[in-house]
Design an enzyme around this catalytic site. Structure first.
Site, PDB file in Angstrom:
ATOM      1  N   TYR A  39     -39.515  25.790  31.959  1.00  0.00           N
ATOM      2  CA  TYR A  39     -39.752  24.255  32.333  1.00  0.00           C
ATOM      3  C   TYR A  39     -41.345  23.939  32.059  1.00  0.00           C
ATOM      4  O   TYR A  39     -41.953  22.620  32.237  1.00  0.00           O
ATOM      5  CB  TYR A  39     -39.348  23.573  33.827  1.00  0.00           C
ATOM      6  CG  TYR A  39     -38.035  23.427  33.959  1.00  0.00           C
ATOM      7  CD1 TYR A  39     -36.990  24.741  33.866  1.00  0.00           C
ATOM      8  CD2 TYR A  39     -37.267  22.306  34.217  1.00  0.00           C
ATOM      9  CE1 TYR A  39     -35.784  24.581  33.837  1.00  0.00           C
ATOM     10  CE2 TYR A  39     -35.936  22.149  33.937  1.00  0.00           C
ATOM     11  CZ  TYR A  39     -35.208  23.208  34.120  1.00  0.00           C
ATOM     12  OH  TYR A  39     -33.864  23.216  34.129  1.00  0.00           O
ATOM     13  N   LYS A  96     -32.280  37.611  36.254  1.00  0.00           N
ATOM     14  CA  LYS A  96     -31.705  38.337  35.071  1.00  0.00           C
ATOM     15  C   LYS A  96     -32.840  39.427  34.800  1.00  0.00           C
ATOM     16  O   LYS A  96     -33.200  39.448  33.537  1.00  0.00           O
ATOM     17  CB  LYS A  96     -31.463  37.485  34.032  1.00  0.00           C
ATOM     18  CG  LYS A  96     -30.732  37.922  32.674  1.00  0.00           C
ATOM     19  CD  LYS A  96     -29.384  37.851  32.809  1.00  0.00           C
ATOM     20  CE  LYS A  96     -28.576  38.700  31.701  1.00  0.00           C
ATOM     21  NZ  LYS A  96     -27.130  38.860  31.801  1.00  0.00           N
ATOM     22  N   ASP A 141     -25.962  35.886  36.371  1.00  0.00           N
ATOM     23  CA  ASP A 141     -24.421  35.561  35.394  1.00  0.00           C
ATOM     24  C   ASP A 141     -23.207  36.103  36.677  1.00  0.00           C
ATOM     25  O   ASP A 141     -22.321  34.988  36.838  1.00  0.00           O
ATOM     26  CB  ASP A 141     -24.331  36.341  34.271  1.00  0.00           C
ATOM     27  CG  ASP A 141     -24.768  37.776  34.072  1.00  0.00           C
ATOM     28  OD1 ASP A 141     -25.158  38.308  35.449  1.00  0.00           O
ATOM     29  OD2 ASP A 141     -25.083  38.254  33.255  1.00  0.00           O
ATOM     30  N   ASP A 146     -31.511  24.946  38.586  1.00  0.00           N
ATOM     31  CA  ASP A 146     -31.024  23.840  38.102  1.00  0.00           C
ATOM     32  C   ASP A 146     -29.447  24.020  37.702  1.00  0.00           C
ATOM     33  O   ASP A 146     -28.688  23.063  38.073  1.00  0.00           O
ATOM     34  CB  ASP A 146     -31.768  23.571  36.759  1.00  0.00           C
ATOM     35  CG  ASP A 146     -31.566  22.065  36.115  1.00  0.00           C
ATOM     36  OD1 ASP A 146     -30.846  21.178  36.882  1.00  0.00           O
ATOM     37  OD2 ASP A 146     -32.361  21.528  35.232  1.00  0.00           O
TER      38      ASP A 146
END
Ligand code: NAD
Length: 491
Positions: A143, A190, A223, A247
């Site tokens: 972002y 991740k 995930d 988000d």
């Protein structure tokens, strides 16, 4: 219940010493309808504030201000430091910047707090036990919005993660868990792929968790974590995660709770805060008096806790819970007794001010509840930083071997070409013919001895003379001897 409930009971009647001023934006689409409804409920519940209205959003964008907010509105926000915001419409196309992202980053609102709870059996959900709070880092990550087109075929977006940014959000998550009697904080990243950026987030989580021994701490890769959140949300309590993952999973969580129209969020900084519903301006139902004002009402409850008006916050929250229990709601809540309009629903909540829910857990914000504050992270002493090489990114239409030959011919004495990758995968030396290559190559040069920026400039000049299209460079450093860059896949 839906919003964080402070375990401490209300002990005294609160009399605010002075009336705070808040900045209010009525927004676009359904914004004005739900803001009027929310303000009516807050006022009837005994909230204490004066309003400074500002105009933001579509009209401001279309007047030629690409940020969607005027200098006067900034003045108001910086003066009041509390922003109660209805959703806005971002016009399609035209390169308009997201107003939300601009406000969050400009005012340093580093923590996005989104409670997602089920209201079973009153609101349909497959997960009646769900009661999760997602704490999303709000200022960093992809972002940053730093994007470049680098070749005919390849575009880049920079993912920036900082140690102070990680420290602030992770500490906020643990402080939040402690303040609201939560038992567990889960870190989702991740880091198996992004070892440096997400790895830093996970490492900071491990450093800080030891300061909160009473709170369970766990890790999930994002995930499988998202999959588990969608399938078994009752496993989770507080989740802390970087911006983009946050988000996505906060929308997953709100949807799974069955309550997108009821989702509220707080954006918290060290000196300012913004409170809003999680949904958008819903232009498809604007002006019809059918929108659900619950998300904004509950955001208002979070704002009252922030303002130290926890008694009013509890009163309003409990009236809203009782309304839900009574089977009263707007169309999206699928109420048993038939759908009410926006205004009528707000009035139904107002009528129940002073009543308590019979079955849903009641809200009971502590009289001394105050905003969670995080001390500024202590900056570490600078590391010993040594340049050990440089990655030169090039646009090249041929194959890896021809590129390597021209790079070797151009290389200066300071550096040796050791690796070429394409989209991160090693293609030279000894690449596989099966690897698909774009026109964008990362060429890694290792320093033969002590090098500095002048050596990089000389290498680039030599590349330029040889007709090699060098797009950009990334210097390779060690920090206190530790490698500060990732290896190529297959290296
Ligand atoms: P949306 O959230 O506005 O609407 C999605 C769907 O949910 C629509 O069918 C809508 O009718 C319904 N819905 C949303 N809020 C509801 C409510 N309170 N009551 C009943 N139904 C409700 O998302 P969108 O359609 O993707 O976006 C519309 C606009 O909102 C876009 O311009 C987008 O940029 C903007 N947006 C703003 C914010 C914000 O200001 N915080 C957030 C998200 C989207």
């Amino acid at each position: 219940m839906n919003l964080p409930v402070n375990p401490k009971a209300i002990t005294e009647t609160q009399t605010p010493v002075e009336t705070p001023i808040i900045t209010v934006a009525h927004g676009d689409g359904i914004g004005p309808e739900i803001m009027d409804a929310a303000l009516e409920v807050l006022s009837a519940g005994g909230a204490h504030f004066e309003i400074e209205p500002i105009e933001i959003g579509e009209k401001v964008y279309l007047s030629g201000i690409s940020a969607g907010i005027t200098p006067g509105a900034w003045d108001s926000l910086r003066r009041t430091r509390v922003f109660f915001k209805a959703p806005i419409t971002t016009p399609q196309g035209g390169g308009y910047k997201s107003l939300n992202v601009t406000v969050r980053k400009s005012l340093g609102l580093f923590a996005n707090v989104r409670p997602c709870a089920a209201y079973a059996p009153y609101i349909a959900t497959k997960h009646p036990e769900m009661d999760v709070v997602i704490i999303r880092e709000n200022e960093e990550d992809l972002y940053a919005g730093i994007e470049h087109r680098q070749s005919d075929e390849v575009y880049q977006c920079l993912k920036l993660i900082s140690r102070p940014g990680c420290e602030k959000i992770v500490r906020y998550a643990f402080e939040y868990a402690r303040a609201y009697g939560r038992k567990k904080v889960t870190c989702m990243v991740k880091d198996n792929i992004m070892k440096l950026t997400d790895g830093l987030f996970a490492k900071v989580f491990d450093e800080i968790k030891v300061e909160y021994p009473e709170i369970e701490a766990e890790h999930y890769i994002i995930d499988i974590g998202t999959a588990r959140l969608a399938d078994q949300p009752e496993r989770f309590d507080v989740i802390v995660t970087p911006n983009l993952y946050g988000d996505i999973i906060s929308d997953v969580a709100a949807e799974v709770a069955g309550s997108v129209g009821m989702g509220a969020s707080a954006n918290i900084g060290s000196s300012c805060a913004m409170f809003e519903a999680i949904h958008g301006s819903a232009p498809d139902i604007a002006g019809q008096n059918i929108a659900n004002p619950s998300g904004l009402i509950l955001a208002g409850v979070m704002m009252l806790v922030h303002l130290g008006q926890s008694e009013a916050a509890s009163r309003i929250h409990n009236a809203w819970l009782k309304t839900v229990e009574d089977g009263v709601g707007t169309a999206d809540m699928k109420p048993e007794s038939g759908a009410l309009g926006t205004k009528e629903f707000a009035r139904a909540v107002v009528e129940r001010i002073g009543q308590m829910p019979a079955n849903l857990p009641a809200a009971n914000y502590a009289a001394d509840a105050k905003p969670i504050t995080i001390a500024d992270p202590v900056r570490k002493a600078p590391a010993v930083k040594e340049m050990v090489g440089v990655d030169v990114f090039t646009q090249h239409a041929g194959d890896a071997d021809t590129l390597a030959a021209s790079l070797n011919a151009a290389a200066t004495d300071a550096f040796e070409l050791v690796l070429i990758t394409n989209r991160g995968v090693k293609v030279w030396p000894e690449g596989l013919p099966e690897t698909f290559c774009t026109d964008h190559w990362r060429c890694r040069f290792e320093a033969r001895g002590k090098v500095g920026i002048a050596d990089v400039a000389a290498l680039l000049a030599a590349c330029g003379e040889a007709g090699i299209d060098a797009i950009k460079t990334e210097n390779l450093y060690t920090f206190d001897g530790e490698r500060g860059f990732s290896l190529g896949q297959g290296q």
